[in-house]
Enzyme design. Structure first.
Site, PDB file in Angstrom:
ATOM      1  N   SER A 180     -11.077  -8.957   0.886  1.00  0.00           N
ATOM      2  CA  SER A 180     -11.241 -10.356   0.521  1.00  0.00           C
ATOM      3  C   SER A 180     -12.582 -10.600  -0.177  1.00  0.00           C
ATOM      4  O   SER A 180     -13.288 -11.579   0.093  1.00  0.00           O
ATOM      5  CB  SER A 180     -11.120 -11.248   1.765  1.00  0.00           C
ATOM      6  OG  SER A 180     -10.847 -12.575   1.382  1.00  0.00           O
ATOM      7  N   LYS A 236      -5.776 -15.421  -2.485  1.00  0.00           N
ATOM      8  CA  LYS A 236      -5.970 -14.220  -3.305  1.00  0.00           C
ATOM      9  C   LYS A 236      -4.667 -13.471  -3.551  1.00  0.00           C
ATOM     10  O   LYS A 236      -4.584 -12.664  -4.484  1.00  0.00           O
ATOM     11  CB  LYS A 236      -7.003 -13.304  -2.653  1.00  0.00           C
ATOM     12  CG  LYS A 236      -8.413 -13.870  -2.641  1.00  0.00           C
ATOM     13  CD  LYS A 236      -9.398 -12.862  -2.068  1.00  0.00           C
ATOM     14  CE  LYS A 236     -10.821 -13.372  -2.142  1.00  0.00           C
ATOM     15  NZ  LYS A 236     -11.098 -14.482  -1.212  1.00  0.00           N
ATOM     16  N   LYS A 266      -2.711 -10.324   4.178  1.00  0.00           N
ATOM     17  CA  LYS A 266      -3.902 -10.969   3.600  1.00  0.00           C
ATOM     18  C   LYS A 266      -4.448 -11.942   4.638  1.00  0.00           C
ATOM     19  O   LYS A 266      -3.709 -12.745   5.212  1.00  0.00           O
ATOM     20  CB  LYS A 266      -3.570 -11.720   2.311  1.00  0.00           C
ATOM     21  CG  LYS A 266      -4.809 -12.277   1.633  1.00  0.00           C
ATOM     22  CD  LYS A 266      -5.657 -11.134   1.078  1.00  0.00           C
ATOM     23  CE  LYS A 266      -7.059 -11.607   0.704  1.00  0.00           C
ATOM     24  NZ  LYS A 266      -7.930 -11.791   1.901  1.00  0.00           N
ATOM     25  N   SER A 288      -8.635 -17.653   1.931  1.00  0.00           N
ATOM     26  CA  SER A 288      -8.496 -16.476   1.061  1.00  0.00           C
ATOM     27  C   SER A 288      -7.071 -15.935   0.972  1.00  0.00           C
ATOM     28  O   SER A 288      -6.845 -14.962   0.253  1.00  0.00           O
ATOM     29  CB  SER A 288      -9.422 -15.358   1.548  1.00  0.00           C
ATOM     30  OG  SER A 288     -10.760 -15.697   1.302  1.00  0.00           O
TER      31      SER A 288
END
Length: 418
Positions: free
Chosen positions: A260, A206, A367, A203
């Site tokens: 997420s 993203k 992130k 993820s």
């Protein structure tokens, strides 16, 4: 003298004056002539100087051209005769007195002085005429400054210090497969471990999804629906955001970065001119622009193990994403409540990064990501004593190992970069 005697004898004719009187007159004239010559030869120096002053002062009332020429001749002749220090000072004082009595120069004299000054300026070297010397001077100044800074603690080279715990033994405690730590200002690599290894990034993808979505400049207040196309058909994971939910692009971006949320990222990638394939192509094109040569995307969620990159490449993505204020704000928000409508009146989301949830305000962008193929991953931009440092951790085995690695690295940084 004979002429004077003849004149005197003519004045005293023999018919009227006796011879003895005429002889007395001649001898008296001779005496006066000889005495005057002797006095002129043996005149004291003080008298000559007084007379010279009188002559010099009288010269100042002469016309400007004659006065200037006589003063130059007098000063040059006198300067040749004087060799001692006192004599030079006297000459300088006399010249000062002469110039103090001078009248304003004539126009022709001013033009001559101006031409001479221009000629002197033309002979003098200029900075632009000798670029080699100018470059050498700049190089010398740079070297001098570098030598001075080398002895200054404020300009010491950036590195992690052993006294701060950064040792081969402590480096072995990092559980992640790939680690990359770089100072953003100087691009100094502070620590790395298999930074060029190509791995799935989960993820963390993203971040690129958010960058491409913001580059489209769509209205962020416009609503966006979750459709059946946004389901996860790679890992078949579930989501709290059910099909039919409606949120603004603001909220979709917010929960995709902070928590997420996969369906939010999928909806953003679908909401693009040309659909999801065009969005993925834009992600890969952006990666090429950023110099991420070992990076490839196949979707916007990161659920596919085909989304791959390296720790070094991801540091470039972190630097690019940090230029977007919304990405910085949303990724480091601790919690957010959204109202998707339908059967869920509201949903509460929290940050997926335990350090941010714990109140670490030094993190200005982050992130996280996880799939089985990628392991636990996290990217962080952290401010260390006002200095931005990017940390990339990929492939940590345990659910808390990636956060523990970042916490350990941050302790090294805070101690070493004081």
């Amino acid at each position: 003298m004979s002429y004077c005697c003849r004149r005197l004898l003519s004045v005293f004719p023999a018919s009227r004056f006796p011879v003895w009187l005429r002889c007395i007159a001649v001898f008296g004239l001779l005496w006066l002539n000889v005495g005057g010559s002797f006095g002129a030869v043996h005149e004291p120096a003080s008298a000559r100087q007084s007379s010279a002053r009188f002559v010099r002062v009288s010269r100042h009332v002469a016309p400007a051209a004659k006065r200037t020429s006589k003063a130059k001749a007098h000063s040059s002749g006198h300067a040749k005769k004087t060799t001692t220090g006192k004599a030079r000072r006297r000459v300088a004082h006399k010249r000062k007195l002469q110039t103090s009595f001078e009248r304003p120069m004539h126009v022709s004299q001013l033009k001559t002085k101006h031409r001479r000054q221009m000629a002197r300026n033309a002979r003098e070297p200029r900075a632009g005429r000798r670029p080699a010397n100018a470059a050498a001077q700049r190089h010398a100044r740079t070297v001098t400054a570098a030598r001075a800074n080398a002895h200054s603690p404020a300009h010491a080279p950036l590195r992690l210090l052993a006294r701060c715990g950064y040792t081969p033994k402590s480096r072995a405690l990092l559980r992640a497969k790939a680690v990359y730590v770089v100072d953003e200002r100087t691009q100094t690599v502070l620590a790395e471990k298999q930074a060029e290894r190509i791995m799935p990034i989960a993820s963390v993808s993203k971040l690129m999804t958010a960058v491409v979505s913001l580059d489209t400049q769509h209205a962020l207040n416009a609503p966006l629906d979750v459709t059946d196309q946004d389901r996860d058909y790679d890992k078949f994971t579930g989501s709290r955001l059910s099909v039919g939910s409606r949120l603004s692009r603001h909220d979709m971006l917010h929960i995709a970065l902070m928590s997420s949320e996969n369906r939010a990222a999928a909806a953003l990638s679908r909401d693009y001119a040309g659909g999801r394939p065009s969005f993925v192509a834009a992600m890969n094109a952006k990666a090429r622009v950023l110099g991420m040569r070992n990076t490839s995307f196949v979707n916007g969620t990161g659920l596919s193990p085909a989304n791959v990159s390296t720790a070094r490449d991801l540091s470039r993505l972190v630097a690019a994403a940090s230029r977007y204020p919304l990405i910085r704000a949303y990724s480091t928000d601790r919690a957010q409540v959204v109202r998707p409508g339908g059967r869920h009146a509201q949903l509460s989301y929290v940050n997926s990064n335990a350090l941010v949830r714990g109140g670490d305000r030094s993190i200005v962008l982050q992130k996280t990501g996880f799939i089985n193929e990628a392991g636990h991953c996290v990217v962080v931009r952290m401010m260390v004593h006002g200095r931005p440092v990017d940390i990339v951790v990929l492939g940590a085995p345990g659910p808390h190992d990636h956060i523990a690695d970042v916490a350990r690295i941050s302790r090294w940084l805070r101690c070493s970069l004081r």
